[in-house]
Design a protein around this motif. Sequence first.
Motif, PDB file in Angstrom:
ATOM      1  N   THR A  90     -10.202  56.868 -13.195  1.00  0.00           N
ATOM      2  CA  THR A  90      -9.232  56.534 -14.175  1.00  0.00           C
ATOM      3  C   THR A  90      -8.536  57.866 -14.747  1.00  0.00           C
ATOM      4  OG1 THR A  90      -9.218  55.619 -16.511  1.00  0.00           O
ATOM      5  CG2 THR A  90     -11.195  56.817 -16.081  1.00  0.00           C
ATOM      6  N   PRO A  91      -7.497  57.587 -15.054  1.00  0.00           N
ATOM      7  CA  PRO A  91      -6.689  58.523 -15.754  1.00  0.00           C
ATOM      8  C   PRO A  91      -6.957  58.636 -17.227  1.00  0.00           C
ATOM      9  CG  PRO A  91      -5.121  56.664 -15.474  1.00  0.00           C
ATOM     10  CD  PRO A  91      -6.633  56.314 -15.079  1.00  0.00           C
ATOM     11  N   GLU A  92      -6.325  59.537 -17.981  1.00  0.00           N
ATOM     12  CA  GLU A  92      -6.578  59.909 -19.372  1.00  0.00           C
ATOM     13  C   GLU A  92      -4.824  59.443 -20.097  1.00  0.00           C
ATOM     14  OE1 GLU A  92      -8.725  63.104 -21.377  1.00  0.00           O
ATOM     15  OE2 GLU A  92      -6.739  63.782 -21.399  1.00  0.00           O
ATOM     16  N   TYR A  93      -5.325  58.469 -21.030  1.00  0.00           N
ATOM     17  CA  TYR A  93      -4.075  58.029 -21.582  1.00  0.00           C
ATOM     18  C   TYR A  93      -4.002  58.547 -22.877  1.00  0.00           C
ATOM     19  CZ  TYR A  93      -2.559  55.226 -17.779  1.00  0.00           C
ATOM     20  OH  TYR A  93      -2.288  54.482 -16.719  1.00  0.00           O
ATOM     21  N   ASN A  94      -3.173  59.690 -23.499  1.00  0.00           N
ATOM     22  CA  ASN A  94      -3.454  59.910 -24.999  1.00  0.00           C
ATOM     23  C   ASN A  94      -4.636  60.494 -25.464  1.00  0.00           C
ATOM     24  OD1 ASN A  94      -0.430  59.494 -25.681  1.00  0.00           O
ATOM     25  ND2 ASN A  94      -1.005  57.296 -25.491  1.00  0.00           N
ATOM     26  N   GLY A  95      -5.103  61.080 -24.512  1.00  0.00           N
ATOM     27  CA  GLY A  95      -6.767  61.852 -24.706  1.00  0.00           C
ATOM     28  C   GLY A  95      -7.739  60.607 -24.681  1.00  0.00           C
ATOM     29  N   SER A  96      -7.554  59.557 -24.151  1.00  0.00           N
ATOM     30  CA  SER A  96      -8.828  58.713 -24.117  1.00  0.00           C
ATOM     31  C   SER A  96      -8.722  57.655 -23.041  1.00  0.00           C
ATOM     32  CB  SER A  96      -8.802  57.894 -25.555  1.00  0.00           C
ATOM     33  OG  SER A  96      -9.948  57.050 -25.534  1.00  0.00           O
ATOM     34  N   ILE A  97      -9.427  56.597 -22.987  1.00  0.00           N
ATOM     35  CA  ILE A  97      -9.359  55.496 -22.240  1.00  0.00           C
ATOM     36  C   ILE A  97      -8.252  54.553 -22.086  1.00  0.00           C
ATOM     37  CG2 ILE A  97     -10.793  53.533 -21.420  1.00  0.00           C
ATOM     38  CD1 ILE A  97     -12.845  54.435 -23.050  1.00  0.00           C
ATOM     39  N   PRO A  98      -7.477  54.148 -20.765  1.00  0.00           N
ATOM     40  CA  PRO A  98      -6.544  53.453 -20.783  1.00  0.00           C
ATOM     41  C   PRO A  98      -6.846  52.015 -21.452  1.00  0.00           C
ATOM     42  CG  PRO A  98      -6.859  54.607 -18.760  1.00  0.00           C
ATOM     43  CD  PRO A  98      -7.933  54.949 -19.575  1.00  0.00           C
ATOM     44  N   GLY A  99      -6.312  51.376 -21.780  1.00  0.00           N
ATOM     45  CA  GLY A  99      -6.354  50.065 -22.637  1.00  0.00           C
ATOM     46  C   GLY A  99      -6.753  49.037 -21.742  1.00  0.00           C
ATOM     47  N   VAL A 100      -6.317  49.002 -20.429  1.00  0.00           N
ATOM     48  CA  VAL A 100      -6.605  48.002 -19.301  1.00  0.00           C
ATOM     49  C   VAL A 100      -8.208  48.302 -18.886  1.00  0.00           C
ATOM     50  CG1 VAL A 100      -5.969  49.336 -17.453  1.00  0.00           C
ATOM     51  CG2 VAL A 100      -5.872  46.873 -17.153  1.00  0.00           C
ATOM     52  N   LEU A 101      -8.733  49.390 -18.920  1.00  0.00           N
ATOM     53  CA  LEU A 101      -9.994  49.710 -18.641  1.00  0.00           C
ATOM     54  C   LEU A 101     -11.201  49.209 -19.774  1.00  0.00           C
ATOM     55  CD1 LEU A 101     -12.052  50.576 -16.610  1.00  0.00           C
ATOM     56  CD2 LEU A 101     -11.854  52.878 -17.218  1.00  0.00           C
ATOM     57  N   LYS A 102     -10.509  49.571 -21.051  1.00  0.00           N
ATOM     58  CA  LYS A 102     -11.466  49.544 -22.277  1.00  0.00           C
ATOM     59  C   LYS A 102     -11.566  47.868 -22.172  1.00  0.00           C
ATOM     60  CE  LYS A 102     -13.898  50.252 -26.073  1.00  0.00           C
ATOM     61  NZ  LYS A 102     -14.172  48.737 -26.250  1.00  0.00           N
ATOM     62  N   ASN A 103     -10.651  47.213 -21.979  1.00  0.00           N
ATOM     63  CA  ASN A 103     -10.600  45.704 -22.109  1.00  0.00           C
ATOM     64  C   ASN A 103     -11.353  45.245 -20.929  1.00  0.00           C
ATOM     65  OD1 ASN A 103      -9.708  43.118 -23.056  1.00  0.00           O
ATOM     66  ND2 ASN A 103      -8.612  43.019 -21.295  1.00  0.00           N
ATOM     67  N   ALA A 104     -11.517  45.690 -19.960  1.00  0.00           N
ATOM     68  CA  ALA A 104     -12.470  45.320 -18.704  1.00  0.00           C
ATOM     69  C   ALA A 104     -14.022  45.546 -19.192  1.00  0.00           C
ATOM     70  CB  ALA A 104     -12.166  46.184 -17.517  1.00  0.00           C
ATOM     71  N   ILE A 105     -14.227  46.929 -19.788  1.00  0.00           N
ATOM     72  CA  ILE A 105     -15.428  47.242 -20.143  1.00  0.00           C
ATOM     73  C   ILE A 105     -15.972  45.840 -21.099  1.00  0.00           C
ATOM     74  CG2 ILE A 105     -16.897  48.790 -21.816  1.00  0.00           C
ATOM     75  CD1 ILE A 105     -15.106  50.823 -20.382  1.00  0.00           C
ATOM     76  N   ASP A 106     -14.984  45.747 -22.176  1.00  0.00           N
ATOM     77  CA  ASP A 106     -15.384  44.461 -23.297  1.00  0.00           C
ATOM     78  C   ASP A 106     -15.903  43.090 -22.519  1.00  0.00           C
ATOM     79  OD1 ASP A 106     -14.856  46.396 -25.260  1.00  0.00           O
ATOM     80  OD2 ASP A 106     -12.989  45.604 -25.685  1.00  0.00           O
ATOM     81  N   TRP A 107     -15.066  42.828 -21.594  1.00  0.00           N
ATOM     82  CA  TRP A 107     -15.534  41.518 -20.765  1.00  0.00           C
ATOM     83  C   TRP A 107     -16.691  41.806 -20.206  1.00  0.00           C
ATOM     84  CZ3 TRP A 107     -13.701  37.296 -21.959  1.00  0.00           C
ATOM     85  CH2 TRP A 107     -12.264  36.851 -22.392  1.00  0.00           C
ATOM     86  N   LEU A 108     -16.980  42.861 -19.522  1.00  0.00           N
ATOM     87  CA  LEU A 108     -18.099  43.246 -18.738  1.00  0.00           C
ATOM     88  C   LEU A 108     -19.299  43.217 -19.539  1.00  0.00           C
ATOM     89  CD1 LEU A 108     -16.664  45.386 -15.920  1.00  0.00           C
ATOM     90  CD2 LEU A 108     -17.721  43.158 -15.461  1.00  0.00           C
ATOM     91  N   SER A 109     -19.219  43.670 -20.817  1.00  0.00           N
ATOM     92  CA  SER A 109     -20.415  43.777 -21.796  1.00  0.00           C
ATOM     93  C   SER A 109     -21.075  42.395 -22.072  1.00  0.00           C
ATOM     94  CB  SER A 109     -19.979  44.751 -23.007  1.00  0.00           C
ATOM     95  OG  SER A 109     -18.959  43.813 -23.804  1.00  0.00           O
ATOM     96  N   ARG A 110     -20.203  41.429 -22.074  1.00  0.00           N
ATOM     97  CA  ARG A 110     -20.627  40.000 -22.413  1.00  0.00           C
ATOM     98  C   ARG A 110     -21.415  39.161 -21.371  1.00  0.00           C
ATOM     99  NH1 ARG A 110     -20.088  42.723 -26.603  1.00  0.00           N
ATOM    100  NH2 ARG A 110     -18.852  42.009 -28.221  1.00  0.00           N
ATOM    101  N   PRO A 111     -22.508  38.347 -21.623  1.00  0.00           N
ATOM    102  CA  PRO A 111     -23.051  38.284 -22.790  1.00  0.00           C
ATOM    103  C   PRO A 111     -23.555  39.382 -23.231  1.00  0.00           C
ATOM    104  CG  PRO A 111     -24.169  36.936 -21.190  1.00  0.00           C
ATOM    105  CD  PRO A 111     -22.799  37.522 -20.383  1.00  0.00           C
ATOM    106  N   TRP A 112     -23.582  40.006 -24.602  1.00  0.00           N
ATOM    107  CA  TRP A 112     -24.300  41.037 -25.296  1.00  0.00           C
ATOM    108  C   TRP A 112     -25.804  40.919 -24.530  1.00  0.00           C
ATOM    109  CZ3 TRP A 112     -22.749  45.658 -26.147  1.00  0.00           C
ATOM    110  CH2 TRP A 112     -23.284  46.230 -26.756  1.00  0.00           C
TER     111      TRP A 112
END
Length: 192
Positions: A90-112
């Motif tokens: 991953t690259p760094e966008y504005n000092g943090s995680i790109p939104g598309v990757l953070k969204n994937a993390i959220d989907w992959l974290s479920r079911p909690w």
Amino acid sequence: MATDDEGMNMSDSKGTNVLVLLGSLRAASINRQLVELAIENAPDGVHLRLFDRLGELPFYNEDIDNEDVAEPVVALRRAATEADATLVITPEYNGSIPGVLKNAIDWLSRPWGNGALKDKPLAVVGAALGQYGGVWAHDETRKSFGVAGPRVVEDLKLSVPTKSLDGKHPRENAEVAANLRDIVGKLVAEVG
């Protein structure tokens, strides 16, 4: 790189399967070139499979995370379930995680507590502008995935400042190529 109908790199199912998640949607990104390099230089018996559909995922919303969840989410979770380990580039966008990757993390974290990557080894690497090569985004990605369920291998790190590549493909930098191959090998060694 040939892909199947799910945007996955096709390979023999024998050996170790490593899911690759790419935090950049740009076709010519340096991070996509790192994915290419990792696939080209994978150790024998290791199959890197790029899930190239993160841009198709709807924003995570628990109201739509049900038996009728969008097909790209089903495909992502299936790819994660079939993987033995995960390599995040991953690259760094504005000092943090790109939104598309953070969204994937959220989907992959479920079911909690029982997501598709639960307890599987995961490493985070990448390239970005600036002298630190995206280290903030990489650290944040490790933190977020660590909460989401995979077993983050903290000592597998590679943050490449893009200017160190002098405008060339990462494969032309022997040190980057060797470091990336070493990380993939050590990640696979974590598969238990």
